[in-house]
Design an enzyme around this catalytic site. Sequence first.
Site, PDB file in Angstrom:
ATOM      1  N   ASP A  21       7.910  -5.802   8.110  1.00  9.06           N
ATOM      2  CA  ASP A  21       7.032  -4.616   7.770  1.00  9.06           C
ATOM      3  C   ASP A  21       7.934  -3.067   7.685  1.00  9.06           C
ATOM      4  OD1 ASP A  21       4.806  -2.709   7.895  1.00  9.06           O
ATOM      5  OD2 ASP A  21       4.709  -2.719  10.193  1.00  9.06           O
TER       6      ASP A  21
ATOM      7  N   THR B  35       0.974  -1.115  -0.152  1.00  8.72           N
ATOM      8  CA  THR B  35       0.096  -0.090   0.091  1.00  8.72           C
ATOM      9  C   THR B  35       0.729   1.341  -0.025  1.00  8.72           C
ATOM     10  OG1 THR B  35      -0.171  -0.327   2.331  1.00  8.72           O
ATOM     11  CG2 THR B  35      -2.037  -1.014   1.097  1.00  8.72           C
TER      12      THR B  35
ATOM     13  N   MET C 109     -14.391   0.428  18.224  1.00  7.37           N
ATOM     14  CA  MET C 109     -14.417  -1.010  18.854  1.00  7.37           C
ATOM     15  C   MET C 109     -15.319  -1.972  18.463  1.00  7.37           C
ATOM     16  SD  MET C 109     -13.094  -3.116  21.081  1.00  7.37           S
ATOM     17  CE  MET C 109     -13.862  -4.655  21.631  1.00  7.37           C
TER      18      MET C 109
HETATM   19 CA    CA Z   1       2.658  -1.720   7.685  1.00  9.62          CA
END
Ligand code: CA
Length: 697
Positions: free
Chosen positions: A317, A252, A665
């Site tokens: 990541d 992304t 939530m």
């Molecule tokens: Ca990430």
Amino acid sequence: MRWIALMMAMVLPLAACKQQPSSELPGAVNAARIIKADPNEWVSYGRTYDEQRFSPLDQINQSNIKDLGLAWSADLDTARGQEATPLAIDGKIYITTAWSKAKAYDALTGKLEWEYDPKVPGERAVAACCDVVNRGMAAWGDKLFLGTLDGRLVALDRKTGKEVWSKVTLDQSKPYTITGAPRVINGMVIIGNGGAEMGVRGFLTAYDADSGKELWRFYSVPDEPGKNKEDHLKKAESTWEGEFWKQGGGGTMWDAMAYDPELDLLYVGVGNGSPWNQHFRSNGKGDNLYLSSIVALRPKTGEYVWHFQTTPGETWDYTATQHIMLADLEIEGQKRKVLMQAPKNGFFFVLDRADGKLISANNFVPVNWATGFDVATGRPIENPDSRYYKTGKMWLGSPGPIGAHNWHPMAYDPKQGLVFIPAINSAFPFIHKPDWKANKHGFNVGLDLAAGAMPADPTARAAAVAATTGELIAWDPVAKKARWTVKFAGAWNGGLLATGGNLLFQGNMTGEFAAYDTATGKKLWSFDAQTGVVAPASTFTVGGQQYVAVLAGWGGAWPLAAGLVGEPYGPVRNRSRLLVFKIGGTAKLPPADKSVTPLDPPAKSGSPAQIADGAKNFGQFCGVCHGDAAIGGSVTRDLRRAGSLGDPKMWNQIVIGGALNQNGMISWKEELNDDQSENIRLYVINRAHEDKALGMK
Ligand code: CA
């Protein structure tokens, strides 16, 4: 040389005293206005297309910074992370806030001119890895453009704040979000999205600024082999293995963009893989193009031109979505048009921005996943232990997934030749989870997050907290090393602004908004913002006077995802405000309420087996928002202090029934049954008692 210096010394004070003219280009924002970048205004996210975040304004400088005071402030109506850069156009300030809201103020008086709320459904928050933040707007013509958390691109009338058009840019049934600021190039509004923690396929889309018509879409990772039409995706197919498209692949493009009008290239940073763990994404093999890459595109068509991959076969990541900055530097006697980035992986990259060739890559903080880069091949020299899915052993990786540098913008000072980096020293235990399966909601990263969570044990925790620090680094991209650094005990500090007054502005986790000497890093001024500041400041003039504006408000990935919440400073309050400063400003903030909800849990109950089950599921599903070991921050609820802790029915209605859906939530009924939800409650009660016994209040 000496006479030049003397003349400069004579001229500079005069220039500083002279009233700067207000904007020469009132009215519509166009290409000329963005490229000219009149320092009296701030019309584009990084001020200029090269995203240097350097303003030549020097009215506020080292000689008068001591007199910088609050001109006015405006309280915001959300208490979540505030990350936006204020735009300043024709005497107005335009900001976005958490929950993708937009507001306009008179820059001189602070009067609210208009506000816009896209009414993002609260449950969308669960698709956001890192809080319901928004980093700002883009301007073109008489409009402003805003991406919303639920994936819309909205055009607003700049005068009235009324919606002109709105487009859904993505498949809202998938866990995509938009938090980044759009950019506009020649009448095209360009926007990406986030969601690679959850499992999506990244893309960037261009829309016509007038009509909202979609013009092109660029995907960063291939679809199922055979389905790809674009050449760059066909070429990428062979760098992937297995059924990678099923989890989307990731990639992304949620933040960085820059544009070179002369080369006519748009640069965009590509994110991490979905899932993180390459074993589950691509059978642990291949470079997985174009993850973690900087990609150059032709902005008119979205056509791929070149790429540079900062982390081949990404599995930690290590996104390359971090700030992309363009500059012209003299390197080894040659003028080079360069692109610079300090991505999560801890290396500072200098590329030739015409062709994407690596000029240099040097680590700006200690890293252990690679020992360096081979400049000839452009590839890292990896530490084989770092591929945890191959070794089957826990890998304590530095940097961790939060990165050596996250989204917080850098700044450049052309006089000093320095790039300022809001850096992080972090580590994270990457633990392969052999039986991992993707969930419908929440993080889908292919790791054992429960086993890797920050410990509750105070001694072990203190060691981890002490090892996690922040730094403001003044990086010399030519000498390839730091010239000076400022150290912070905590990691999540603000984005940067450099000015012609030889000042560097940065907020931080301790609630301070400060100014430093760009040459030495000496702190020259600070202001008590009463809250953590993560956003970068902007500067501009109104009526000939220079102002500095910054959004204050603690939040973002660190409180939610990093498991260290407000540590080592304790819970950092979120008091969300727009702060606007000028020389001689005398406005005051109202006194801060420093009261804390006491740690007063209900009686301990539950068997060791129930508490252990609760701990496991808390770590897997809850910790990313409510803090590892249930030590919560102040952005989302610190569950140890929650009223529902003593009310099993209410707890169940929230966790299973989705009673607080509107706050983000959501119901976890697809992941957890009633007993598992109850065991989480018992675990949190137990944790609250443990911390109370340690003397926590
Ligand atoms: Ca990430």
